[in-house]
Motif scaffolding. Structure first.
Motif, PDB file in Angstrom:
ATOM      1  N   SER A  70      21.829  42.665   8.657  1.00 14.40           N
ATOM      2  CA  SER A  70      21.940  41.595   7.635  1.00 14.40           C
ATOM      3  C   SER A  70      21.961  43.164   6.307  1.00 14.40           C
ATOM      4  N   GLU A  71      21.622  44.349   6.236  1.00 14.94           N
ATOM      5  CA  GLU A  71      21.402  44.844   5.124  1.00 14.94           C
ATOM      6  C   GLU A  71      23.276  45.392   4.942  1.00 14.94           C
ATOM      7  N   ILE A  72      23.836  45.457   6.309  1.00 17.41           N
ATOM      8  CA  ILE A  72      25.491  45.430   5.831  1.00 17.41           C
ATOM      9  C   ILE A  72      26.043  44.047   4.814  1.00 17.41           C
ATOM     10  N   TYR A  73      25.149  42.820   5.422  1.00 15.55           N
ATOM     11  CA  TYR A  73      26.175  42.161   5.339  1.00 15.55           C
ATOM     12  C   TYR A  73      25.179  41.474   3.478  1.00 15.55           C
ATOM     13  N   GLN A  74      24.427  42.150   4.079  1.00 11.02           N
ATOM     14  CA  GLN A  74      23.536  41.571   2.225  1.00 11.02           C
ATOM     15  C   GLN A  74      24.198  42.903   0.824  1.00 11.02           C
ATOM     16  N   GLN A  75      25.122  43.418   1.300  1.00  9.45           N
ATOM     17  CA  GLN A  75      25.555  44.592   0.607  1.00  9.45           C
ATOM     18  C   GLN A  75      27.211  44.614   0.430  1.00  9.45           C
ATOM     19  N   PRO A  76      27.600  43.702  -0.015  1.00 11.64           N
ATOM     20  CA  PRO A  76      29.559  43.745   0.164  1.00 11.64           C
ATOM     21  C   PRO A  76      29.318  43.684  -1.022  1.00 11.64           C
ATOM     22  N   LYS A  77      29.513  44.070  -2.073  1.00  9.16           N
ATOM     23  CA  LYS A  77      29.962  44.999  -2.771  1.00  9.16           C
ATOM     24  C   LYS A  77      30.570  46.046  -2.583  1.00  9.16           C
ATOM     25  N   GLN A  78      29.152  47.352  -2.135  1.00  9.34           N
ATOM     26  CA  GLN A  78      29.687  48.241  -1.536  1.00  9.34           C
ATOM     27  C   GLN A  78      30.444  49.000  -0.327  1.00  9.34           C
ATOM     28  N   ARG A  79      30.663  47.740   0.606  1.00  6.93           N
ATOM     29  CA  ARG A  79      31.097  47.208   1.787  1.00  6.93           C
ATOM     30  C   ARG A  79      32.787  47.316   1.137  1.00  6.93           C
ATOM     31  N   ILE A  80      32.852  46.525   0.018  1.00  8.31           N
ATOM     32  CA  ILE A  80      34.256  46.399  -0.676  1.00  8.31           C
ATOM     33  C   ILE A  80      35.037  47.558  -0.463  1.00  8.31           C
ATOM     34  N   THR A  81      33.783  48.440  -1.954  1.00  9.65           N
ATOM     35  CA  THR A  81      34.295  49.291  -2.434  1.00  9.65           C
ATOM     36  C   THR A  81      35.204  50.684  -1.907  1.00  9.65           C
ATOM     37  N   ALA A  82      33.963  50.574  -0.829  1.00  8.28           N
ATOM     38  CA  ALA A  82      33.877  51.898   0.639  1.00  8.28           C
ATOM     39  C   ALA A  82      35.491  51.229   1.196  1.00  8.28           C
ATOM     40  N   VAL A  83      36.216  50.068   1.521  1.00  5.17           N
ATOM     41  CA  VAL A  83      36.604  49.574   2.360  1.00  5.17           C
ATOM     42  C   VAL A  83      38.150  50.034   0.943  1.00  5.17           C
ATOM     43  N   VAL A  84      38.202  49.893   0.176  1.00  6.62           N
ATOM     44  CA  VAL A  84      39.438  49.993  -0.483  1.00  6.62           C
ATOM     45  C   VAL A  84      39.495  51.730  -1.384  1.00  6.62           C
ATOM     46  N   ARG A  85      38.206  52.305  -1.321  1.00  8.97           N
ATOM     47  CA  ARG A  85      38.305  53.529  -1.529  1.00  8.97           C
ATOM     48  C   ARG A  85      39.026  54.314  -0.343  1.00  8.97           C
ATOM     49  N   VAL A  86      38.926  54.287   0.916  1.00 12.17           N
ATOM     50  CA  VAL A  86      39.667  54.237   2.253  1.00 12.17           C
ATOM     51  C   VAL A  86      41.139  53.763   2.170  1.00 12.17           C
ATOM     52  N   ILE A  87      41.118  52.192   1.942  1.00  9.35           N
ATOM     53  CA  ILE A  87      42.947  51.401   2.577  1.00  9.35           C
ATOM     54  C   ILE A  87      43.536  51.828   0.919  1.00  9.35           C
ATOM     55  N   LEU A  88      43.058  52.723   0.199  1.00 12.35           N
ATOM     56  CA  LEU A  88      44.223  52.304  -1.199  1.00 12.35           C
ATOM     57  C   LEU A  88      45.195  53.922  -0.660  1.00 12.35           C
ATOM     58  N   PRO A  89      44.988  54.849  -0.600  1.00 15.70           N
ATOM     59  CA  PRO A  89      44.726  56.253  -0.181  1.00 15.70           C
ATOM     60  C   PRO A  89      45.844  56.200   1.015  1.00 15.70           C
ATOM     61  N   LEU A  90      45.215  55.885   1.922  1.00 14.03           N
ATOM     62  CA  LEU A  90      45.883  55.674   3.258  1.00 14.03           C
ATOM     63  C   LEU A  90      47.247  54.829   2.497  1.00 14.03           C
ATOM     64  N   GLY A  91      47.087  54.154   2.556  1.00 17.92           N
ATOM     65  CA  GLY A  91      48.463  52.962   2.979  1.00 17.92           C
ATOM     66  C   GLY A  91      48.984  53.730   1.455  1.00 17.92           C
ATOM     67  N   PHE A  92      48.912  54.311   0.312  1.00 12.80           N
ATOM     68  CA  PHE A  92      50.077  54.972  -0.532  1.00 12.80           C
ATOM     69  C   PHE A  92      50.732  56.223   0.233  1.00 12.80           C
ATOM     70  N   ILE A  93      49.765  57.345   1.521  1.00 12.86           N
ATOM     71  CA  ILE A  93      50.368  57.828   2.117  1.00 12.86           C
ATOM     72  C   ILE A  93      50.899  56.916   3.124  1.00 12.86           C
ATOM     73  N   VAL A  94      51.175  55.751   3.730  1.00 11.05           N
ATOM     74  CA  VAL A  94      51.665  55.372   4.545  1.00 11.05           C
ATOM     75  C   VAL A  94      52.901  55.224   3.938  1.00 11.05           C
ATOM     76  N   LEU A  95      53.253  54.487   2.771  1.00 13.31           N
ATOM     77  CA  LEU A  95      54.520  54.198   1.606  1.00 13.31           C
ATOM     78  C   LEU A  95      55.161  54.878   1.762  1.00 13.31           C
ATOM     79  N   LEU A  96      54.805  56.593   1.128  1.00 13.42           N
ATOM     80  CA  LEU A  96      55.591  57.388   0.915  1.00 13.42           C
ATOM     81  C   LEU A  96      56.422  57.922   2.722  1.00 13.42           C
ATOM     82  N   ALA A  97      55.769  57.855   3.048  1.00 10.43           N
ATOM     83  CA  ALA A  97      56.429  58.478   4.424  1.00 10.43           C
ATOM     84  C   ALA A  97      57.161  57.293   5.448  1.00 10.43           C
TER      85      ALA A  97
END
Length: 197
Positions: free
Chosen positions: A138-165
């Motif tokens: 329920s704590e994870i469910y109750q904090q969707p903004k923090q989850r989205i921010t964490a996902v964006v922080r991980v996916i954007l750099p990873l996606g950029f590296i994959v795109l360059l490769a």
């Protein structure tokens, strides 16, 4: 002769029934004096149950409910994690056993677990406490903004590296056949030019 045994048998019977009756009496240790009326029911002071906190969603409004049962009339209060008293709506009802069922409601602004709430039921200086507990899910469910921010922080750099490769791979893939064709063309022209026949 039979009359000489009669008092002994009578004493034995009376002693036997007194022992049985003594086991049926209950002895109670009371912290405060209790007054009762002979041949009428008397309600003794009993410790309150530990308060129970539940979450309710009433037509889009989030409410926390704290309930406890006991005697005599107690004071129910809500506090936030900083110890600040919160205004609560309370209801008090009597059960068939003349116990008090005390229920306190507070509205919740935001997410259920964004603030840690405490509920207490007190008689004079003796209190019982309960705290709103949130499961990890329920704590994870109750904090969707923090989850989205964490996902964006991980996916954007990873996606950029994959795109360059991928772009580098496509570039080198297109360059390798051109280099091969040039090398082949160069080797065939050398053979043709260098052939004495």
């Amino acid at each position: 002769m039979a009359t000489s045994y009669f008092p002994k048998i009578l004493c034995f019977i009376v002693f036997f029934f007194f022992n049985i009756a003594a086991e049926k009496f209950t002895s109670i240790q009371c912290e405060s004096p209790v007054t009762g009326i002979h041949d009428q029911r008397t309600v003794l002071s009993s410790p309150y149950t530990v308060p129970q906190i539940t979450e309710k969603d009433q037509g889009g409004e989030k409410v926390l409910v704290c309930a406890a049962l006991g005697y005599p009339l107690a004071h129910l209060r809500w506090q936030n994690e900083n110890g600040t008293d919160l205004t609560a709506n309370s209801t008090i009802t009597h059960t068939e056993d003349n116990l008090y069922n005390i229920t306190g409601y507070i509205p919740v602004v935001g997410e259920w677990c964004s603030v840690k709430y405490n509920c207490s039921v007190c008689i004079e200086i003796t209190c019982k406490y309960a705290r709103l507990s949130c499961s990890k899910n329920s704590e994870i469910y109750q904090q969707p903004k923090q989850r989205i921010t964490a996902v964006v922080r991980v996916i954007l750099p990873l996606g950029f590296i994959v795109l360059l490769a991928l772009l580098a791979l496509l570039y080198w893939k297109s360059r390798i056949p051109q280099a091969y064709v040039r090398a082949r063309y160069k080797s065939t022209t050398t053979l043709i030019v260098g052939d004495p026949e």
